[in-house]
Enzyme design. Structure first.
Site, short mmCIF file in Angstrom:
data_model
loop_
_atom_site.label_atom_id
_atom_site.label_comp_id
_atom_site.label_asym_id
_atom_site.label_seq_id
_atom_site.Cartn_x
_atom_site.Cartn_y
_atom_site.Cartn_z
N TYR A 177 0.79 -1.29 -0.02
CA TYR A 177 -0.09 -0.02 -0.18
C TYR A 177 0.96 1.20 0.23
O TYR A 177 1.92 1.27 0.64
CB TYR A 177 -0.92 -0.10 1.03
CG TYR A 177 -1.58 1.26 1.36
CD1 TYR A 177 -3.03 1.44 0.81
CD2 TYR A 177 -0.97 2.45 2.30
CE1 TYR A 177 -3.65 2.67 1.32
CE2 TYR A 177 -1.56 3.63 2.22
CZ TYR A 177 -2.95 3.82 1.89
OH TYR A 177 -3.53 5.11 2.03
N GLU A 218 -3.69 7.43 -3.62
CA GLU A 218 -3.63 6.30 -3.17
C GLU A 218 -3.41 5.05 -4.09
O GLU A 218 -3.93 5.10 -5.07
CB GLU A 218 -4.92 5.82 -2.11
CG GLU A 218 -4.69 4.66 -1.25
CD GLU A 218 -5.89 4.68 -0.33
OE1 GLU A 218 -6.05 5.08 0.79
OE2 GLU A 218 -6.91 4.10 -0.95
#
Lengths: 376, 295
Positions: free
Chosen positions: A101, A189
């Site tokens: 991530y 993101e």
């Protein structure tokens, strides 16, 4: 303003980032043709402004072009959290060796952009933050210097052991920060950021929210707004410079100032009613804004009563009164209007309202109670 | 007493010739604020006419205004595209206290402006705030002077009109104020609840504090914890947005519940755990303050 995944990926690609290929389609036949290009081994993903797409069935894997078509048929037209899916993104299936991530947002406390990376990717990052906070690594970026190469390389080291992958990861993290800053984002993101079985590091998802306050100087980005994803009333309010959020109740609220507007909703609820909306007509309200506000509120069939709560500071009460009178001339309003106003030019406002047959109170408590009573 | 500013504060107004800037400069001067200079790039050398024939010199830059007038506070009424630059200009001219009223400044602009202000030792109030008023002394910003009165209560709020609502009740209940501070509805603000609490704690004239918070962020929770540990005077709280749905921006850029964080329940709990009594409606605030002061 939220971007769709396919739009966010375009911004990533423009920064030179390694992103998996993909194509957007609005009908299942087109999805089949796109899938054929990749031997039918594709993932079909709903393009909708909502989290939890996977859990809602909006992300499906296919092994043949036929499967891709039927997946698209199932996804297109489904609703995810009340939003209709009008487009899907079709991408070739990747063989995933690991999922990480990477994200960046502006941190309120440090007042800096903060980059976050975690080797635990592909899952809800809020869950990771709650259950295993040590798995998330944070870096505060000094906005004046930007993200420095050694910082990106340091973060990438938290994600990848292999030296080549670490270099690729550092490049992607730097590009993510670049996309964030150059597009005036409030959040960007990648989840997941994968290493493929072949060892390549690749962004296979993308999420970007733009700071609404940046859009005035970025018309190309403002044009990415998906009109279908926006509530009709919220769109109209935005175009008129009003702040509006639709709620479930039947007391239409029209207030000046965001804090007072929230407090008014809360008081409606406190008195046993349900607010139909949040609406802030803003500071220097001209009568036209008030007319627009009333048009938006009365377009909601659930509204049984309209409540004005005005504390005049910069807002002049007489402007609001003129707006109310003007609106009742221009549009048919069946719901009773209950008005509280106090402050700048209050007396003049009362005269204007009285001439048009309206009364106005001065106490917020009393007027909210009256509105709740009328809403039944 | 007062906090941050007082009747001696010498104010420069950035954007003094604009529509909002000129209107509010006249309002401030009518209240008694010492407006000593204005700044509008390209309009240096002009004179701004205040109420009652008062004249304020206009300069091209803040540095010139400071050099010529000794201004030690600034109020920024500059449009959003240029407001962060205006704050940086004030900080660079070593103005110690900068109030920014402007709403809608890009957040990334503010990351840089706040960073510079910290480096230069400037305190920024706001942006997206109504400013500060010290009743009977001075006002910097847009808070209406006629709803306040001098007295022992300090008030801090993230909102504008909700502040007016609360102050109005306090004043009518005979509870005047040392200062009313609007800290702003943006996610990145220069002066926090805690900064204001520290200032009120150091002010011998302040006998009670009202904190008006709203959904979004954790500033109220931090302030509650600080007050619980450090503050000897009573605090009364109010939180707006109990009925706000998660994930929706409620007007203020900072008023948004993200995930499960920043809810009104969470903030109310933090207040109550630290001995702060929470009013459920704005009209209850003054009664709780009167009670806390034993009146």
């Amino acid at each position: 303003m939220n971007l769709h995944e396919y739009q966010a990926k375009e911004l990533f690609r423009a920064a030179g980032m390694a992103v998996n290929p993909g194509e957007v389609a609005g009908d299942a036949r087109a999805v089949r043709r796109i899938a054929e290009r990749w031997d039918g081994k594709v993932v079909v993903k709903a393009q909708v402004h909502s989290g939890g797409r996977g859990k809602a069935g909006g992300v499906r894997l296919a092994r043949t072009a036929g499967e891709a078509e039927s997946s698209a048929e199932a996804i297109l037209g489904m609703e995810i959290n009340g939003l209709a899916v009008e487009r899907v993104l079709v991408s070739p299936l990747e063989e995933i060796a690991s999922e990480a991530y990477a994200g960046v947002l502006v941190d309120r406390d440090s007042q800096c952009p903060v980059l976050m990376v975690s080797a635990e990717g592909g899952v809800d990052i809020e869950e990771v933050a709650r259950d295993n906070p040590d798995a998330i690594h944070r870096l505060h970026v000094d906005p004046r210097y930007g993200l420095m190469p050694h910082q990106a390389f340091g973060l990438a080291g938290k994600l990848f052991r292999d030296p080549a992958q670490r270099r690729q990861g550092a490049r992607i993290i730097a590009q993510l920060y670049q996309v964030f800053v150059e597009n005036g984002a409030s959040m960007a993101e990648i989840n997941p950021l994968i290493a493929t079985a072949a060892g390549e590091v690749l962004a296979i998802d993308a999420k970007v929210s733009l700071d609404d306050n940046e859009l005035f100087r970025r018309p190309a980005l403002a044009a990415l707004r998906d009109p279908g994803s926006e509530d009709e009333a919220e769109r109209k309010a935005r175009e008129k410079g009003l702040s509006f959020v639709r709620l479930e109740g039947n007391v239409g609220c029209c207030v000046n100032g965001a804090g007072l507007a929230m407090a008014t909703m809360d008081l409606v609820k406190h008195c046993g009613g349900e607010p139909a909306n949040f609406l802030d007509i803003g500071g220097s309200s001209n009568p036209d804004k008030v007319v627009a506000a009333l048009e938006i509120i009365t377009a909601d069939p659930a509204v049984r009563v309209i409540l004005f709560n005005i504390f005049g500071g910069i807002t002049r009460c007489d402007d609001v009164a003129r707006g109310i009178v003007e609106a009742t001339r221009r549009i048919e309003i069946e719901a009773p209007i209950v008005i509280r106003l106090t402050g700048t030019n209050e007396r003049l406002a009362r005269e204007i309202l009285a001439d048009a047959g309206f009364a106005a109170g001065t106490s917020m408590d009393e007027v909210v109670q009256e509105a709740v009573r009328l809403a039944g | 007493m007062s906090i941050f500013v007082d009747e001696k504060t010498r104010v420069v107004v950035q954007g003094i010739t604009g529509r909002d800037g000129s209107f509010h400069t006249r309002q401030m001067m009518a209240y008694g604020t010492r407006v000593v200079a204005g700044v509008t790039p390209g309009k240096g050398g002009r004179a701004f006419e205040g109420p009652g024939g008062a004249v304020v010199p206009v300069f091209d830059t803040v540095a010139e205004a400071v050099a010529r007038t000794g201004a030690d506070a600034s109020v920024v009424y500059v449009p959003p595209a240029f407001a962060a630059s205006a704050i940086m200009e004030a900080a660079d001219a070593r103005i110690p206290f900068v109030v920014c009223v402007t709403e809608g400044i890009p957040v990334l602009d503010m990351t840089r402006a706040h960073a510079l202000a910290r480096d230069r030792g400037s305190r920024v109030l706001g942006p997206n705030c109504p400013g500060i008023i010290c009743p009977g002394k001075t006002t910097l910003g847009i808070i209406p002077g006629r709803i306040v009165a001098p007295g022992p209560v300090g008030l801090i709020s993230r909102s504008g009109t909700l502040t007016y609502e609360a102050v109005h009740h306090l004043t009518r209940a005979g509870l005047g104020q040392t200062a009313c501070v609007g800290i702003g509805g943006d996610p990145l603000i220069g002066t926090s609840f805690v900064d204001c609490l520290e200032a009120f704690a150091a002010d011998p004239g302040t006998e009670a504090v009202v904190m008006i918070g709203e959904i979004g962020g954790t500033a109220e929770q931090k302030a509650a914890a600080w007050a619980g540990e450090n503050l000897d005077i009573p605090v009364v709280g109010f939180i707006a947005g109990r009925t706000a749905p998660p994930g929706k921006r409620m007007g203020h850029a900072g008023a948004i519940i993200s995930g499960s964080a920043g809810t009104a329940e969470e903030k109310t709990r933090a207040f109550e755990e630290n001995g702060i009594r929470v009013a459920l409606r704005p009209s209850e605030i003054s009664a709780l303050v009167a009670d806390a002061l034993g009146r």
